[in-house]
Motif scaffolding. Structure first.
Motif: not given
Ligand SMILES: NC(=O)c1ccc[n+]([C@@H]2O[C@H](COP(=O)([O-])OP(=O)(O)OC[C@H]3O[C@@H](n4cnc5c(N)ncnc54)[C@H](OP(=O)(O)O)[C@@H]3O)[C@@H](O)[C@H]2O)c1
Length: 260
Positions: A21, A24, A43-45, A69, A96, A162, A166, A193, A195, A197
């Motif tokens: 939603s 990334i 996503s959850r919503k 979820n 993801n 975490y 990972k 790395g 990002v 978000t």
């Molecule tokens: N941002 C970084 O710096 C970074 C770095 C390395 C790796 N990552 C990895 O990249 C991935 C995406 O992260 P992001 O940074 O893009 O996070 P984000 O912007 O917070 O987005 C997370 C997404 O996952 C959904 N979500 C959360 N829990 C969920 C669940 N239990 N079931 C289904 N959907 C769920 C959220 O929507 P809802 O709240 O509506 O569920 C949202 O769409 C993750 O695996 C994270 O560990 C991120």
């Protein structure tokens, strides 16, 4: 000479992207839709995924939003069933969705936070892959992409659950690649790395910390979510047709950073 540009097209392929939603996942789903895929955004919503699916369809792309979820077994089954009902196949799965409910010392890690992190970040990716396996096999040219992190490769204080989850997903991807290559299911892992978000906002909203961290990254900055989509598209498409069992850092050089 054959077209290399055409190899990046994924017209008619059906892709499930979890946690899509925003952040990334949303960028990856957008990249897939732009390149011709039918995208199932979860996503959850429900309202959040509907909003993104509506934005995509308004641009002429094919997309649906499904509340799921990933840590919930019934939701995972409904996600896969809905995808098959609507589009009749699955060619691409991007695991993801991720969470990080605990930051602190290893010895204080609450059991519930540990379980939740492993369930959402690691176990769900394995269960969902297994649920999709027969459909991916039928695809004949399938791709699974797991979104891990640089934190799955190096250790950082405070991130124990975490980082364990990972690191686990790296081995999940490599193991699936060894078993499922014969089924023409390629499996690869992306390690982002830093990002910008919602997940990482506690880091980038802390100005002092950010300045210190950016100095350590060879590219001297964090990434935007869209910078994660190109690599995912390559791995999902024929552009990456010989890639499997591989781990790709997309980290501005972070894992290669020097002390000097
Ligand atoms: N941002 C970084 O710096 C970074 C770095 C390395 C790796 N990552 C990895 O990249 C991935 C995406 O992260 P992001 O940074 O893009 O996070 P984000 O912007 O917070 O987005 C997370 C997404 O996952 C959904 N979500 C959360 N829990 C969920 C669940 N239990 N079931 C289904 N959907 C769920 C959220 O929507 P809802 O709240 O509506 O569920 C949202 O769409 C993750 O695996 C994270 O560990 C991120």
């Amino acid at each position: 000479m054959n077209s290399i540009a055409a190899r990046f097209r994924i017209d008619g392929k059906v892709a499930i992207v979890t946690g899509a939603s925003k952040g990334i996942g949303a960028s990856i789903a957008h990249g897939f839709a732009e390149h011709g895929a039918k995208v199932v955004i979860c996503s959850r919503k429900q309202a959040a995924v509907d909003e993104l699916a509506t934005q995509f369809t308004a641009k002429g792309y094919e997309a649906i939003g499904v509340q799921c979820n990933v840590g919930n077994e019934a939701d995972r089954k409904n996600l896969v069933d809905t995808c098959i009902e609507k589009y009749g196949r699955i060619d691409i799965l991007v695991n993801n969705a991720g969470t990080n409910p605990y930051f602190g010392p290893i010895q204080n890690l609450p059991e519930a936070a540990y379980q939740k992190t492993m369930e959402v970040n690691l176990n769900a990716a394995m269960h969902l892959s297994n649920l999709c396996y027969e459909e991916l096999k039928k695809s004949g040219k399938a791709s699974i992409i797991h979104i891990s992190s640089v934190e799955g490769i190096h250790a950082s204080p405070g991130f124990i659950a975490y980082n364990l989850s990972k690191a686990g997903i790296l081995m999940l991807g490599k193991s699936q690649a060894t078993e499922w290559g014969k089924d023409n299911i390629r499996v690869n892992v992306i390690c982002p790395g830093l990002v910008k978000t919602k997940l990482s906002q506690a880091l980038w909203q802390n100005e002092g910390l950010m300045e210190k961290m950016e100095k350590k990254i060879p590219l001297q900055r964090m990434a935007e979510p869209d910078e994660m989509a190109g690599l995912a598209l390559m791995l999902a498409s024929d552009a990456g047709s010989y890639c499997t069992g591989a781990v790709f850092a997309n980290d501005g050089g972070l894992l290669n950073a020097s002390l000097f």
